[in-house]
Design a protein around this motif. Structure first.
Motif, PDB file in Angstrom:
ATOM      1  N   ASN A 113      39.997  39.182  40.284  1.00  0.00           N
ATOM      2  CA  ASN A 113      40.442  40.272  41.153  1.00  0.00           C
ATOM      3  C   ASN A 113      41.666  40.992  40.598  1.00  0.00           C
ATOM      4  O   ASN A 113      41.995  42.098  41.035  1.00  0.00           O
ATOM      5  CB  ASN A 113      40.741  39.754  42.561  1.00  0.00           C
ATOM      6  CG  ASN A 113      41.835  38.702  42.589  1.00  0.00           C
ATOM      7  OD1 ASN A 113      41.910  37.845  41.706  1.00  0.00           O
ATOM      8  ND2 ASN A 113      42.686  38.732  43.607  1.00  0.00           N
ATOM      9  N   THR A 114      42.340  40.401  39.624  1.00  0.00           N
ATOM     10  CA  THR A 114      43.510  41.059  39.023  1.00  0.00           C
ATOM     11  C   THR A 114      43.131  42.326  38.273  1.00  0.00           C
ATOM     12  O   THR A 114      44.012  43.137  37.935  1.00  0.00           O
ATOM     13  CB  THR A 114      44.231  40.098  38.064  1.00  0.00           C
ATOM     14  OG1 THR A 114      43.293  39.579  37.109  1.00  0.00           O
ATOM     15  CG2 THR A 114      44.836  38.935  38.836  1.00  0.00           C
ATOM     16  N   LEU A 115      41.838  42.534  37.988  1.00  0.00           N
ATOM     17  CA  LEU A 115      41.387  43.733  37.291  1.00  0.00           C
ATOM     18  C   LEU A 115      41.239  44.930  38.226  1.00  0.00           C
ATOM     19  O   LEU A 115      40.908  46.030  37.770  1.00  0.00           O
ATOM     20  CB  LEU A 115      40.054  43.476  36.588  1.00  0.00           C
ATOM     21  CG  LEU A 115      40.054  42.436  35.454  1.00  0.00           C
ATOM     22  CD1 LEU A 115      38.657  42.298  34.870  1.00  0.00           C
ATOM     23  CD2 LEU A 115      41.052  42.817  34.370  1.00  0.00           C
ATOM     24  N   VAL A 120      43.836  50.222  44.606  1.00  0.00           N
ATOM     25  CA  VAL A 120      43.219  49.224  45.478  1.00  0.00           C
ATOM     26  C   VAL A 120      44.239  48.167  45.868  1.00  0.00           C
ATOM     27  O   VAL A 120      44.305  47.744  47.033  1.00  0.00           O
ATOM     28  CB  VAL A 120      42.009  48.577  44.778  1.00  0.00           C
ATOM     29  CG1 VAL A 120      41.462  47.415  45.609  1.00  0.00           C
ATOM     30  CG2 VAL A 120      40.914  49.613  44.547  1.00  0.00           C
ATOM     31  N   LYS A 121      45.059  47.730  44.925  1.00  0.00           N
ATOM     32  CA  LYS A 121      46.092  46.742  45.230  1.00  0.00           C
ATOM     33  C   LYS A 121      47.098  47.280  46.240  1.00  0.00           C
ATOM     34  O   LYS A 121      47.605  46.532  47.075  1.00  0.00           O
ATOM     35  CB  LYS A 121      46.797  46.327  43.934  1.00  0.00           C
ATOM     36  CG  LYS A 121      45.890  45.620  42.933  1.00  0.00           C
ATOM     37  CD  LYS A 121      46.632  45.314  41.642  1.00  0.00           C
ATOM     38  CE  LYS A 121      45.709  44.659  40.618  1.00  0.00           C
ATOM     39  NZ  LYS A 121      46.398  44.388  39.331  1.00  0.00           N
ATOM     40  N   THR A 127      44.931  41.079  48.844  1.00  0.00           N
ATOM     41  CA  THR A 127      44.080  40.532  47.789  1.00  0.00           C
ATOM     42  C   THR A 127      44.887  39.879  46.673  1.00  0.00           C
ATOM     43  O   THR A 127      44.330  39.131  45.865  1.00  0.00           O
ATOM     44  CB  THR A 127      43.195  41.624  47.175  1.00  0.00           C
ATOM     45  OG1 THR A 127      44.019  42.657  46.622  1.00  0.00           O
ATOM     46  CG2 THR A 127      42.279  42.226  48.230  1.00  0.00           C
ATOM     47  N   GLN A 128      46.187  40.137  46.629  1.00  0.00           N
ATOM     48  CA  GLN A 128      47.027  39.529  45.608  1.00  0.00           C
ATOM     49  C   GLN A 128      47.620  38.200  46.082  1.00  0.00           C
ATOM     50  O   GLN A 128      48.396  37.571  45.364  1.00  0.00           O
ATOM     51  CB  GLN A 128      48.144  40.495  45.213  1.00  0.00           C
ATOM     52  CG  GLN A 128      47.636  41.863  44.776  1.00  0.00           C
ATOM     53  CD  GLN A 128      46.557  41.781  43.708  1.00  0.00           C
ATOM     54  OE1 GLN A 128      46.785  41.217  42.631  1.00  0.00           O
ATOM     55  NE2 GLN A 128      45.380  42.331  43.995  1.00  0.00           N
ATOM     56  N   PHE A 134      34.952  36.653  40.619  1.00  0.00           N
ATOM     57  CA  PHE A 134      33.660  37.064  41.154  1.00  0.00           C
ATOM     58  C   PHE A 134      32.523  36.720  40.202  1.00  0.00           C
ATOM     59  O   PHE A 134      32.658  36.807  38.976  1.00  0.00           O
ATOM     60  CB  PHE A 134      33.661  38.567  41.428  1.00  0.00           C
ATOM     61  CG  PHE A 134      34.579  38.982  42.536  1.00  0.00           C
ATOM     62  CD1 PHE A 134      34.190  38.877  43.857  1.00  0.00           C
ATOM     63  CD2 PHE A 134      35.845  39.470  42.252  1.00  0.00           C
ATOM     64  CE1 PHE A 134      35.035  39.258  44.884  1.00  0.00           C
ATOM     65  CE2 PHE A 134      36.709  39.857  43.261  1.00  0.00           C
ATOM     66  CZ  PHE A 134      36.306  39.742  44.581  1.00  0.00           C
ATOM     67  N   HIS A 135      31.385  36.375  40.791  1.00  0.00           N
ATOM     68  CA  HIS A 135      30.167  36.141  40.022  1.00  0.00           C
ATOM     69  C   HIS A 135      29.854  37.411  39.227  1.00  0.00           C
ATOM     70  O   HIS A 135      29.771  38.511  39.798  1.00  0.00           O
ATOM     71  CB  HIS A 135      29.010  35.803  40.953  1.00  0.00           C
ATOM     72  CG  HIS A 135      27.838  35.188  40.273  1.00  0.00           C
ATOM     73  ND1 HIS A 135      27.112  35.840  39.287  1.00  0.00           N
ATOM     74  CD2 HIS A 135      27.229  33.968  40.427  1.00  0.00           C
ATOM     75  CE1 HIS A 135      26.135  35.072  38.872  1.00  0.00           C
ATOM     76  NE2 HIS A 135      26.177  33.930  39.540  1.00  0.00           N
ATOM     77  N   PRO A 136      29.670  37.305  37.912  1.00  0.00           N
ATOM     78  CA  PRO A 136      29.460  38.522  37.107  1.00  0.00           C
ATOM     79  C   PRO A 136      28.206  39.291  37.464  1.00  0.00           C
ATOM     80  O   PRO A 136      28.127  40.501  37.194  1.00  0.00           O
ATOM     81  CB  PRO A 136      29.399  37.971  35.668  1.00  0.00           C
ATOM     82  CG  PRO A 136      29.053  36.527  35.810  1.00  0.00           C
ATOM     83  CD  PRO A 136      29.680  36.087  37.090  1.00  0.00           C
TER      84      PRO A 136
END
Length: 246
Positions: A113-115, A120-121, A127-128, A134-136
């Motif tokens: 999720n850091t991407l 969004v952040k 979320t941080q 996540f499943h690719p």
């Protein structure tokens, strides 16, 4: 309550539920663990002071029933009816299930999720507060290519390396992005009602979460969640009814 748990137009519902769950726990010293929780989200909560009003309704030997409200500015934000117990006293070897553990690729092959983009952040800083991998095969929604299956799966742990516990499971069941993202419906999806069952204390280590939906009707959708711990134990289940993103 901290603004660091904000998502869209309010604070994350699982965060609110875990805070109120902690207040209920404090009122029930012999029944420290949530077992069954039904939560109704009445109005969006904001960062700032809140009050937890807890009312034990019945305290028995194995379980206790308790009601609680999360209040802010003289308004009820969240109302809960719950059953609490002591999960350590439940028979640990009494497990008969047809549920299959969530199969995930190794963590180094998953998408962190850091991407997420900076915007969004900023929109969803909660979320941080944890790591999600996540499943690719189920991350197409992030690049405008949702699968349409209505499923999101991820590895999960708190960002401060705190090990999972029954109260944190109340937050985990509402931690992933709304499963409607995988249907191409992006945006904040406010929870109307959430029912969670905590089946066992989670073992230390990463959790695996899966959100699914099968039915959209009347501007609402259901979201089912499974939480598996590092020993392949199904430790929490939930279903919520939520509004479709605007």
């Amino acid at each position: 309550m901290s603004d660091g748990w904000r998502v869209g137009g309010g604070l994350n519902g699982g965060y609110q539920l875990s805070l109120l769950g902690n207040a209920m726990r404090a009122a029930l010293p012999k029944h420290p663990d949530p077992v069954a929780v039904s939560a109704y989200y009445i109005s969006p909560a904001e960062a700032g002071p809140v009050t937890a009003a807890v009312r034990p309704l019945r305290v028995g030997g194995r379980t206790a029933t308790v009601a609680a409200d999360l209040k802010q500015d003289d308004e009820i934000r969240l109302s809960v009816l719950a059953t609490y117990g002591d999960l350590d006293s439940f028979p640990a070897d009494d497990v008969r299930t047809t549920a299959e553990p969530i199969a995930m690729p190794p963590r180094e092959e998953c998408v962190p999720n850091t991407l997420a983009p900076d915007e969004v952040k900023q929109m969803a800083p909660f979320t941080q507060r944890f790591e999600m991998l996540f499943h690719p095969d189920e991350i197409g929604w992030a690049v405008g290519k949702p699968s349409g299956r209505g499923q999101i799966t991820a590895w999960f742990r708190l960002a401060d390396d705190r090990e999972p516990d029954p109260l944190s499971l109340l937050m985990a069941v509402d931690a992933l992005p709304p499963v409607t993202f995988d249907l191409g419906l992006m945006g904040w999806a406010p929870t109307v009602e959430l029912s969670a069952h905590v089946r066992a204390k989670p073992a230390p280590g990463w959790l695996r979460l899966r959100h699914r939906t099968r039915n959209i009707a009347g501007g609402m959708f259901e979201e089912d969640c499974e939480v598996w711990d590092s020993t392949d134990r199904l430790v929490a289940q939930s279903r919520q009814l939520a509004l479709l993103p605007r």
